[in-house]
Write a protein that holds these residues in place. Sequence first.
Motif, PDB file in Angstrom:
ATOM      1  N   ASP A   1     -50.646  15.509 -18.871  1.00 41.30           N
ATOM      2  CA  ASP A   1     -50.482  16.077 -17.528  1.00 41.30           C
ATOM      3  C   ASP A   1     -49.238  16.958 -17.462  1.00 41.30           C
ATOM      4  O   ASP A   1     -49.255  18.021 -16.822  1.00 41.30           O
ATOM      5  N   TRP A   2     -48.150  16.521 -18.118  1.00 44.33           N
ATOM      6  CA  TRP A   2     -46.929  17.336 -18.127  1.00 44.33           C
ATOM      7  C   TRP A   2     -47.167  18.676 -18.811  1.00 44.33           C
ATOM      8  O   TRP A   2     -46.674  19.709 -18.350  1.00 44.33           O
ATOM      9  N   ARG A   3     -47.903  18.658 -19.923  1.00 41.47           N
ATOM     10  CA  ARG A   3     -48.190  19.911 -20.630  1.00 41.47           C
ATOM     11  C   ARG A   3     -48.976  20.864 -19.746  1.00 41.47           C
ATOM     12  O   ARG A   3     -48.680  22.066 -19.683  1.00 41.47           O
ATOM     13  N   ARG A   4     -49.960  20.351 -19.053  1.00 41.10           N
ATOM     14  CA  ARG A   4     -50.776  21.207 -18.184  1.00 41.10           C
ATOM     15  C   ARG A   4     -49.963  21.740 -17.002  1.00 41.10           C
ATOM     16  O   ARG A   4     -50.114  22.894 -16.608  1.00 41.10           O
TER      17      ARG A   4
ATOM     18  N   ALA B   1     -46.731  22.245 -17.060  1.00 41.23           N
ATOM     19  CA  ALA B   1     -45.810  23.238 -17.616  1.00 41.23           C
ATOM     20  C   ALA B   1     -46.516  24.568 -17.831  1.00 41.23           C
ATOM     21  O   ALA B   1     -45.951  25.641 -17.566  1.00 41.23           O
ATOM     22  N   HIS B   2     -47.748  24.532 -18.289  1.00 41.90           N
ATOM     23  CA  HIS B   2     -48.512  25.770 -18.475  1.00 41.90           C
ATOM     24  C   HIS B   2     -48.716  26.470 -17.133  1.00 41.90           C
ATOM     25  O   HIS B   2     -48.643  27.707 -17.049  1.00 41.90           O
ATOM     26  N   ASP B   3     -48.991  25.689 -16.094  1.00 41.62           N
ATOM     27  CA  ASP B   3     -49.200  26.286 -14.769  1.00 41.62           C
ATOM     28  C   ASP B   3     -47.906  26.898 -14.239  1.00 41.62           C
ATOM     29  O   ASP B   3     -47.911  28.019 -13.711  1.00 41.62           O
ATOM     30  N   VAL B   4     -46.799  26.156 -14.357  1.00 38.59           N
ATOM     31  CA  VAL B   4     -45.521  26.647 -13.829  1.00 38.59           C
ATOM     32  C   VAL B   4     -45.071  27.904 -14.565  1.00 38.59           C
ATOM     33  O   VAL B   4     -44.574  28.870 -13.956  1.00 38.59           O
ATOM     34  N   LEU B   5     -45.235  27.910 -15.877  1.00 39.12           N
ATOM     35  CA  LEU B   5     -44.801  29.051 -16.692  1.00 39.12           C
ATOM     36  C   LEU B   5     -45.843  30.170 -16.731  1.00 39.12           C
ATOM     37  O   LEU B   5     -45.625  31.183 -17.397  1.00 39.12           O
ATOM     38  N   GLU B   6     -46.949  29.941 -16.031  1.00 36.48           N
ATOM     39  CA  GLU B   6     -48.026  30.930 -15.970  1.00 36.48           C
ATOM     40  C   GLU B   6     -48.522  31.310 -17.367  1.00 36.48           C
ATOM     41  O   GLU B   6     -48.746  32.478 -17.682  1.00 36.48           O
TER      42      GLU B   6
END
Length: 285
Positions: free
Chosen positions: A38-41, A43-48
């Motif tokens: 969940d953290w990886r996903r 992070a991907h969303d936040v960092l676009e």
Amino acid sequence: MPDLPFALWIALAGVLGLLVGSFLNVVILRLPERMAADWRREAHDVLELEADTTPLPPGIVREPSHCPQCKHPLSASDNIPLFGWLLLRGRCRYCKAKISIQYPLVELLSGVLSAVIVWKFGPSWAALAGLALTWTLIALSGIDFRTQLLPDQLTFPLLWLGLLLALLPMFVTAPSAIIGAAIGYLSLWSVYWVFKLLTGKEGMGHGDFKLLAALGAWMGPVSLLPMILLSSLIGALLGGILIALRKHEREIPIPFGPFIAAAGWVWFVAGDGLLQGYMQLTGLR
């Protein structure tokens, strides 16, 4: 509650604890993996970044138990708490890989501590609450020992349950629970920042603050100092033994959560007796 012999209630609690211990093993192993995914996903969303398409790890409830090595689903006999591991002699039936001794240890611990809870409180709502506390502390200890994490998914419900039970009240009054939670959190939070300012290092994780706050909500502020002293003593002894045996490098931090959990459980079950014994030993009244 049904009218059953007291010894039978204790035995039933032990059997229930074994069964729940099997589920706790799943929580200990799978919850951190799901959290990391969940953290990886996030992070991907936040960092676009491009969406993370990595398959999610097995869920805690839906996916059946399987061998961590060959991924073969386990049969019903393999899943029998404690005895399944013994019958398999600690190895997978299919690929012969070693099965961690964590599985029977957690199941045995859950069974024994569950029986002790019912022995202490009898067949009552207090015993049911004590079982919930016990199982959560076992799960938190296992996760922290393996990953040095104390998930909010477990510490926060434990905190809120302690506060809600205080409304009855069951173990402590509501004011005592609120004060215990606040002091429990702030005490370790203060130690954390003093140590960090003096050394530039983090001496413990934020999850330790939340765990002690939860225990403070269950047992009130009077329990906090004995729990801190007892957990520190246990941690110092076991940490020293591990370092002496060279099974743990000095630079690698030792998780403090299991020691807090152990001290909290001991005080929950035997705090009154320990306090009375201390007062008699010191001549206090």
